[in-house]
Design a protein around this motif. Sequence first.
Motif, PDB file in Angstrom:
ATOM      1  N   LEU A  99      20.550 -13.363 -35.462  1.00 60.98           N
ATOM      2  CA  LEU A  99      19.730 -12.836 -34.345  1.00 60.98           C
ATOM      3  C   LEU A  99      20.041 -13.803 -33.046  1.00 60.98           C
ATOM      4  O   LEU A  99      19.803 -15.030 -33.295  1.00 60.98           O
ATOM      5  CB  LEU A  99      18.303 -12.813 -34.806  1.00 60.98           C
ATOM      6  N   LEU A 100      20.147 -13.202 -31.889  1.00 58.59           N
ATOM      7  CA  LEU A 100      20.428 -14.074 -30.586  1.00 58.59           C
ATOM      8  C   LEU A 100      19.248 -13.711 -29.798  1.00 58.59           C
ATOM      9  O   LEU A 100      19.235 -12.677 -29.393  1.00 58.59           O
ATOM     10  CB  LEU A 100      21.821 -14.161 -30.255  1.00 58.59           C
ATOM     11  N   ASP A 101      18.561 -14.681 -29.438  1.00 57.39           N
ATOM     12  CA  ASP A 101      17.521 -14.586 -28.415  1.00 57.39           C
ATOM     13  C   ASP A 101      18.300 -14.820 -27.038  1.00 57.39           C
ATOM     14  O   ASP A 101      18.808 -15.641 -26.628  1.00 57.39           O
ATOM     15  CB  ASP A 101      16.557 -15.723 -28.421  1.00 57.39           C
ATOM     16  N   SER A 102      18.259 -13.476 -26.129  1.00 61.76           N
ATOM     17  CA  SER A 102      19.034 -13.471 -24.956  1.00 61.76           C
ATOM     18  C   SER A 102      17.904 -13.225 -23.776  1.00 61.76           C
ATOM     19  O   SER A 102      18.541 -12.731 -22.662  1.00 61.76           O
ATOM     20  CB  SER A 102      19.692 -12.089 -25.134  1.00 61.76           C
ATOM     21  N   ARG A 103      16.735 -13.796 -23.924  1.00 58.24           N
ATOM     22  CA  ARG A 103      15.896 -13.688 -22.757  1.00 58.24           C
ATOM     23  C   ARG A 103      16.420 -14.590 -21.550  1.00 58.24           C
ATOM     24  O   ARG A 103      16.386 -15.794 -21.619  1.00 58.24           O
ATOM     25  CB  ARG A 103      14.451 -13.996 -23.168  1.00 58.24           C
ATOM     26  N   ASP A 104      16.534 -14.133 -20.497  1.00 62.30           N
ATOM     27  CA  ASP A 104      17.317 -14.765 -19.544  1.00 62.30           C
ATOM     28  C   ASP A 104      16.053 -15.802 -18.999  1.00 62.30           C
ATOM     29  O   ASP A 104      16.530 -16.933 -18.692  1.00 62.30           O
ATOM     30  CB  ASP A 104      17.438 -13.994 -18.099  1.00 62.30           C
ATOM     31  N   ARG A 151      26.327 -27.091 -20.923  1.00 60.99           N
ATOM     32  CA  ARG A 151      25.366 -27.181 -21.895  1.00 60.99           C
ATOM     33  C   ARG A 151      24.116 -26.512 -21.583  1.00 60.99           C
ATOM     34  O   ARG A 151      22.874 -27.125 -22.016  1.00 60.99           O
ATOM     35  CB  ARG A 151      25.069 -28.829 -21.706  1.00 60.99           C
ATOM     36  N   THR A 152      24.160 -25.334 -21.422  1.00 62.12           N
ATOM     37  CA  THR A 152      22.735 -24.320 -21.312  1.00 62.12           C
ATOM     38  C   THR A 152      22.339 -24.120 -22.836  1.00 62.12           C
ATOM     39  O   THR A 152      23.156 -24.078 -23.607  1.00 62.12           O
ATOM     40  CB  THR A 152      23.071 -23.199 -20.494  1.00 62.12           C
ATOM     41  N   SER A 153      21.088 -23.919 -22.780  1.00 63.79           N
ATOM     42  CA  SER A 153      20.557 -23.557 -24.356  1.00 63.79           C
ATOM     43  C   SER A 153      21.340 -21.920 -24.683  1.00 63.79           C
ATOM     44  O   SER A 153      21.499 -21.996 -25.859  1.00 63.79           O
ATOM     45  CB  SER A 153      19.153 -23.519 -24.109  1.00 63.79           C
ATOM     46  N   TYR A 154      21.760 -21.234 -23.935  1.00 60.52           N
ATOM     47  CA  TYR A 154      22.325 -20.148 -24.159  1.00 60.52           C
ATOM     48  C   TYR A 154      23.603 -20.239 -24.685  1.00 60.52           C
ATOM     49  O   TYR A 154      23.945 -19.557 -25.807  1.00 60.52           O
ATOM     50  CB  TYR A 154      22.308 -19.050 -23.020  1.00 60.52           C
ATOM     51  N   LEU A 198      15.693 -23.975 -29.992  1.00 56.31           N
ATOM     52  CA  LEU A 198      15.998 -24.680 -28.934  1.00 56.31           C
ATOM     53  C   LEU A 198      14.875 -24.948 -28.106  1.00 56.31           C
ATOM     54  O   LEU A 198      14.069 -23.931 -27.663  1.00 56.31           O
ATOM     55  CB  LEU A 198      17.030 -23.652 -28.154  1.00 56.31           C
ATOM     56  N   ASP A 199      14.799 -26.512 -27.750  1.00 54.06           N
ATOM     57  CA  ASP A 199      13.589 -26.965 -27.014  1.00 54.06           C
ATOM     58  C   ASP A 199      14.089 -27.069 -25.425  1.00 54.06           C
ATOM     59  O   ASP A 199      14.787 -27.487 -25.078  1.00 54.06           O
ATOM     60  CB  ASP A 199      13.615 -28.323 -27.628  1.00 54.06           C
ATOM     61  N   PRO A 200      13.287 -25.987 -24.812  1.00 56.71           N
ATOM     62  CA  PRO A 200      13.576 -25.943 -23.372  1.00 56.71           C
ATOM     63  C   PRO A 200      13.099 -26.961 -22.719  1.00 56.71           C
ATOM     64  O   PRO A 200      13.999 -27.215 -21.546  1.00 56.71           O
ATOM     65  CB  PRO A 200      12.545 -24.620 -22.857  1.00 56.71           C
ATOM     66  N   GLU A 201      12.355 -27.904 -23.008  1.00 56.28           N
ATOM     67  CA  GLU A 201      12.334 -29.065 -22.433  1.00 56.28           C
ATOM     68  C   GLU A 201      13.426 -30.016 -22.479  1.00 56.28           C
ATOM     69  O   GLU A 201      13.724 -30.725 -21.500  1.00 56.28           O
ATOM     70  CB  GLU A 201      10.944 -29.911 -22.919  1.00 56.28           C
ATOM     71  N   VAL A 229      16.814 -19.183 -31.388  1.00 54.24           N
ATOM     72  CA  VAL A 229      15.581 -18.869 -30.633  1.00 54.24           C
ATOM     73  C   VAL A 229      15.284 -19.958 -29.765  1.00 54.24           C
ATOM     74  O   VAL A 229      15.073 -20.839 -30.265  1.00 54.24           O
ATOM     75  CB  VAL A 229      14.664 -18.022 -31.554  1.00 54.24           C
ATOM     76  N   VAL A 230      14.729 -19.569 -28.540  1.00 53.02           N
ATOM     77  CA  VAL A 230      14.018 -20.582 -27.607  1.00 53.02           C
ATOM     78  C   VAL A 230      12.479 -20.574 -27.961  1.00 53.02           C
ATOM     79  O   VAL A 230      12.064 -19.475 -28.165  1.00 53.02           O
ATOM     80  CB  VAL A 230      14.173 -20.153 -26.204  1.00 53.02           C
ATOM     81  N   ALA A 231      12.189 -21.747 -27.886  1.00 53.72           N
ATOM     82  CA  ALA A 231      10.697 -21.977 -28.347  1.00 53.72           C
ATOM     83  C   ALA A 231       9.852 -22.234 -27.072  1.00 53.72           C
ATOM     84  O   ALA A 231       9.384 -23.163 -26.669  1.00 53.72           O
ATOM     85  CB  ALA A 231      10.552 -23.359 -29.086  1.00 53.72           C
ATOM     86  N   ASP A 232       9.693 -21.099 -26.246  1.00 57.66           N
ATOM     87  CA  ASP A 232       8.870 -21.091 -25.173  1.00 57.66           C
ATOM     88  C   ASP A 232       7.592 -20.208 -25.066  1.00 57.66           C
ATOM     89  O   ASP A 232       6.950 -20.220 -24.345  1.00 57.66           O
ATOM     90  CB  ASP A 232       9.798 -20.530 -23.877  1.00 57.66           C
TER      91      ASP A 232
END
Length: 459
Positions: A240-245, A254-257, A362-365, A336-339
């Motif tokens: 499962l890939l979180d693709s929320r822009d 080195r982007t989280s995506y 993935l930690d957005p910070e 998944v991004v933890a936002d």
Amino acid sequence: MRSPWKVLTARGRAFVVLGAVVAVAGVLLGYEDVTRIGLVLLALPLLALLLVPRRTPKVRVLREVEPVRLSPEERGTVTARFTNVGRRSTPVYLAEERLDPQLGERPRFVLPRLVPGEEKRLRYTVRSRHRGAYHLGPVLLRQRDPFGLTFLTLQLSSTAEVLVLPRLHLLGEGRVRGTSRGSEGEMPQMVALHGEDDVSIRNWRQGDELRRVHWPATAHRGELMVRQEDRPARRRALLLLDSRDGAHPGSGVRTSYEWAVSALASVARHLVADGFVVHLLTDTTLREGTTDHPVDLDVALTALARVQPDQEARLDRLAAAAAPFTTGGVLVIAAVVADDEESLRTLAAIRQPGSRALAFVLDPERFGGGARSRRSDREAAREGERRGRRRAGAGADAGAEGIGGAGAPGGETARHRELAPTAVLADAGWQSVVVGPHTEIPQAWASLTATGGLVGTPR
């Protein structure tokens, strides 16, 4: 059609202006020779405009890329075959292939005169640091007259594509533990010879032992029927890939995506080699209705090479699509991004008791901050390895020490709470690892699949 004035070069425009001025001056002053010079200067660009063909030549362009699919930083050779399919010979052109800037500089070459039916092959190389599907073409043809008075640009609309796969990482040789429930688990079950359905009886064949004869089925059908041999069920995994822009921060390679895509691509290769049947769940596969279909490694890598962040992507929709898989005991691996804690809560709820779910969180910070991420990621990897060794040495049960599980020590539970909003995954029994831009994917995978539950990272 372009204006004749725009077809002229700077030299051609100067000839027109100068010729007109000289001709007018010769007429006003009464010098016929000066007038003739002015007319000659004016006639040269006009004659060049009449002689330069403005129609796009009938040239067919076919491109071949070798290898067909590239890895990041790998050089590929593009062979462009130009064939004159018209009835007239083509003039000499200066050709330029339009490329995505990621593939390098645009190749420029001289396309010689082609008689009808003649073919000319030209080669150039491409290379990209980033995964993706890149277009080759169209080809721009530029032509100048011998005096450099006119400059014409034509376009051959033919295009092709270069596919650059995600970065792949070796994840070790250890086998992946699947789930222990349902038809997707590791428990052996009776399966048919030609499929994985509920049929476990087949016709008797020469060489079958009589002790395997199924007498009730034989009496019912009037012919010898035997029991099929037990085989392990095929293990299945859902990626499962979180693709929320809006959820993915960072820039460059080195982007989280990009980290998430590379991680799932590496996991897909690892699982296929381990005998898993893989399903891919992204917003693209959800729209196309292909999530239910198993994908081989080539299809999975191709899909992950093309996938891009989507502004309309929603994690709850992916969770709803993944729920039917988990009822059958499919191993779920998410990036998944933890936002958004609410979206994570929806995703966490899809895990069924007795099934296994793993998550790269993935930690957005960290992906947005960058300065302190390298040190914390290294500490995270060391902490994960130490925790895995301690749990393996103690022989602790993974379910008892799972994240937020009933047997988790109070100190560990308190520590997991500090990783909010990822704590909602722990409460639902997920195993997860928090990652940053400098987290090595093999280390994150080793921490994620270590004995025990959550392998977190210090903030």
